[in-house]
Design an enzyme around this catalytic site. Structure first.
Site, PDB file in Angstrom:
ATOM      1  N   GLY A   1       0.841  -1.207   0.000  1.00 56.20           N
ATOM      2  CA  GLY A   1       0.000   0.000   0.000  1.00 56.20           C
ATOM      3  C   GLY A   1       0.868   1.247   0.000  1.00 56.20           C
TER       4      GLY A   1
ATOM      5  N   ARG B   1       1.031  -5.012  -4.988  1.00 55.09           N
ATOM      6  CA  ARG B   1       1.177  -6.173  -4.094  1.00 55.09           C
ATOM      7  C   ARG B   1       1.402  -7.342  -5.055  1.00 55.09           C
ATOM      8  NH1 ARG B   1      -0.866  -3.936   0.714  1.00 55.09           N
ATOM      9  NH2 ARG B   1      -2.667  -2.602   0.429  1.00 55.09           N
TER      10      ARG B   1
ATOM     11  N   ASP C   1       4.973  -4.468   6.177  1.00 56.36           N
ATOM     12  CA  ASP C   1       5.207  -5.826   6.635  1.00 56.36           C
ATOM     13  C   ASP C   1       5.324  -6.862   5.495  1.00 56.36           C
ATOM     14  OD1 ASP C   1       5.174  -7.547   8.988  1.00 56.36           O
ATOM     15  OD2 ASP C   1       3.295  -8.318   8.136  1.00 56.36           O
TER      16      ASP C   1
ATOM     17  N   THR D   1       4.439   2.682   5.613  1.00 56.41           N
ATOM     18  CA  THR D   1       3.059   2.179   5.676  1.00 56.41           C
ATOM     19  C   THR D   1       2.241   3.085   6.584  1.00 56.41           C
ATOM     20  OG1 THR D   1       1.661   0.458   6.651  1.00 56.41           O
ATOM     21  CG2 THR D   1       3.935   0.448   7.351  1.00 56.41           C
TER      22      THR D   1
ATOM     23  N   ASP E   1      -0.122   2.137   8.279  1.00 55.40           N
ATOM     24  CA  ASP E   1      -0.628   1.345   9.411  1.00 55.40           C
ATOM     25  C   ASP E   1       0.271   1.358  10.651  1.00 55.40           C
ATOM     26  OD1 ASP E   1      -2.806   0.624   7.951  1.00 55.40           O
ATOM     27  OD2 ASP E   1      -2.132  -1.402   7.485  1.00 55.40           O
TER      28      ASP E   1
ATOM     29  N   ASP F   1       2.487  -0.713  11.414  1.00 50.10           N
ATOM     30  CA  ASP F   1       2.483  -2.062  11.987  1.00 50.10           C
ATOM     31  C   ASP F   1       3.838  -2.750  11.829  1.00 50.10           C
ATOM     32  OD1 ASP F   1       2.295  -2.224   9.253  1.00 50.10           O
ATOM     33  OD2 ASP F   1       0.875  -3.879   9.223  1.00 50.10           O
TER      34      ASP F   1
ATOM     35  N   ARG G   1      -6.039  -3.106   8.666  1.00 47.64           N
ATOM     36  CA  ARG G   1      -6.547  -4.478   8.576  1.00 47.64           C
ATOM     37  C   ARG G   1      -6.020  -5.327   9.730  1.00 47.64           C
ATOM     38  NH1 ARG G   1      -6.366  -5.833   2.699  1.00 47.64           N
ATOM     39  NH2 ARG G   1      -4.148  -5.554   3.015  1.00 47.64           N
TER      40      ARG G   1
END
Ligand code: F6P
Length: 327
Positions: free
Chosen positions: A15, A76, A107, A130, A132, A134, A176
Site C-alpha cells: 500500500g 502487491r 510488513d 506504511t 498502518d 504495523d 486491517r
C-alpha cells in the site's frame, strides 16, 4: 569484508503511503552523492520480475517531496511469493548490475525481502513505509502521521454534524491488522470508544455504557473502529447497537483510501528523508537485510527477519486513557 555496492535499486511496494516520494528522493540523491548509479524499480517487486527498471538522476526526483503516492508506483506482487518469481527478479537485477536494494514498504514487502535475501546474494535494506505503523522496532513509519491527520480532519467534521443531531457515529478507519490509526485518531478526536484488532472488543460493555448514557440523555457518542477489528467492521457494529438501542440514531462513515493520499505532513517528509539517507549509508557500510527504524529519535538498524516475526503491541494503558478521558 563488506562487498562494495556500485549500483543500487529502489522500489516502493504494498500500500502506498504519503512520504514515499520523499524517501525515494533521499535514496536517489544520497546514492548519487556517494557516486552510485541509482535505478528505480517500477511497481515494486512486479517491476523487478518484468524488468521495468529505470535509471534515476538527481533531477528525476525534483519537486516530489510534497507529493503523495509514489512516482515509482506500487503493487502487491503475488508472483514474488513464488521462488520462480524471485529467481526472475534476481536475474533481472544481475542483468542491470544492481548490487544493493532499498525496499520502501510495510510488513508484506519486508517478508518478500527476507525470502529474497535468504535465497540470493544481494543486500536488502528496508524503509518502513506504511500508514498502518504495523512494523515492529520503529516509533514511526512513513505515512502514518499524515494518515492520522487526514482521519482527524474528517472525524472533526463528522463530529459537528453528529453533535448537531445528537447521533451516535461509528467511523471506520484503515488498519486491517493494526489499530494504530484508530487509536491515535480516536484519542485526538475525543472518541468514547476505540475498537482495534489488537484487543478483544467487548460489545456487551459498549452496549451497556450507551444504554446508560441514553438514560442520562447523553446521546452523542463517537466510536472509532479499525477495519480489522475482531468484531467486524462498522456496519456489523451498527447492526448490533441498533438492535439494542432502537431509539438511537446511529450512522456510519467509512473513511477508506482518502487516508492513503495527500501531501505528506512535516513529520513524514522528515522521517522519510532521514530513513532514505540512512538506507544508502547502510549499503555503503556493508550492512544487509536490516530495515531503518527510528527509536527515541535515533536511527536503529533492525534485522528484517526480526521485524516480520514480531508484532507491535498496544498496551492496556492506552484503553484506560481512552476510557478516562471520554467519561
Ligand atoms: O496500506 C495499508 C492498508 O491501507 C491497510 O490499512 C488496508 O487494510 C489495506 O492497505 C487496503 O489495501 P488495498 O489498497 O489493497 O485495498
Amino acid at each position: 569484508m563488506a562487498k562494495k555496492v556500485s549500483r543500487i535499486g529502489v522500489l516502493t511496494s504494498g500500500g502506498d503511503a504519503p512520504g514515499m516520494n520523499a524517501a525515494i528522493r533521499a535514496v536517489v540523491r544520497t546514492g548519487i552523492y556517494h557516486g552510485l548509479e541509482v535505478y528505480g524499480v517500477m511497481r515494486g517487486y512486479q517491476g523487478m520480475i518484468e524488468e521495468d527498471i529505470v535509471r534515476m538522476e538527481g533531477r528525476s526526483v525534483a519537486n516530489i517531496i510534497q507529493r503523495g503516492g509514489t512516482i515509482l508506483k506500487t503493487a502487491r506482487c503475488k508472483d514474488f511469493y513464488e521462488v520462480e518469481g524471485r529467481k526472475k527478479a534476481y536475474a533481472n537485477l544481475r542483468k542491470k548490475g544492481i548490487d544493493g536494494l532499498v525496499i520502501i514498504g510495510g510488513d508484506g514487502s519486508f517478508r518478500g525481502a527476507v525470502a529474497f535475501s535468504q535465497e540470493f546474494d544481494i543486500p536488502c535494506i528496508g524503509i518502513a513505509g506504511t500508514i498502518d505503523k504495523d512494523i515492529y522496532g520503529s516509533d514511526f513509519t512513513i505515512g502514518f502521521d499524515t494518515a492520522v491527520n487526514t482521519a482527524i480532519q474528517a472525524i472533526d467534521k463528522i463530529r459537528d454534524t453528529m453533535d448537531a443531531h445528537d447521533r451516535i457515529f461509528i467511523i471506520e478507519v484503515m488498519g486491517r491488522d493494526a489499530g494504530y490509526i484508530a487509536l491515535h485518531s480516536g484519542i485526538a478526536t475525543g472518541a468514547e470508544n476505540i475498537l482495534i484488532p489488537e484487543r478483544k472488543t467487548n460489545i456487551k460493555d459498549i452496549i451497556e455504557s450507551l444504554q446508560e448514557k441514553e438514560r442520562r440523555k447523553k446521546l452523542v457518542n463517537l466510536i472509532v473502529v479499525a477495519e480489522g477489528d475482531d468484531f467486524g467492521g462498522a456496519y456489523e457494529i451498527q447492526k448490533i447497537l441498533q438492535e439494542n438501542l432502537p431509539k438511537a440514531e446511529i450512522r456510519v462513515a467509512i473513511l477508506g483510501h482518502i487516508q492513503r493520499g495527500g501531501s505528506p505532513s512535516a513529520i513524514d517528509r522528515l522521517i522519510a528523508s532521514r530513513m532514505g539517507y540512512h538506507a544508502v549509508e547502510c549499503l555503503m557500510e556493508g550492512r544487509h537485510n536490516v530495515f531503518v527504524g527510528i527509536l527515541n529519535n535515533k536511527m536503529h538498524y533492525i534485522p528484517l527477519e526480526k521485524a516480520v516475526k514480531n508484532k507491535g503491541n498496544i498496551g492496556g494503558e492506552w484503553m484506560k486513557i481512552v476510557k478516562i478521558l471520554a467519561s
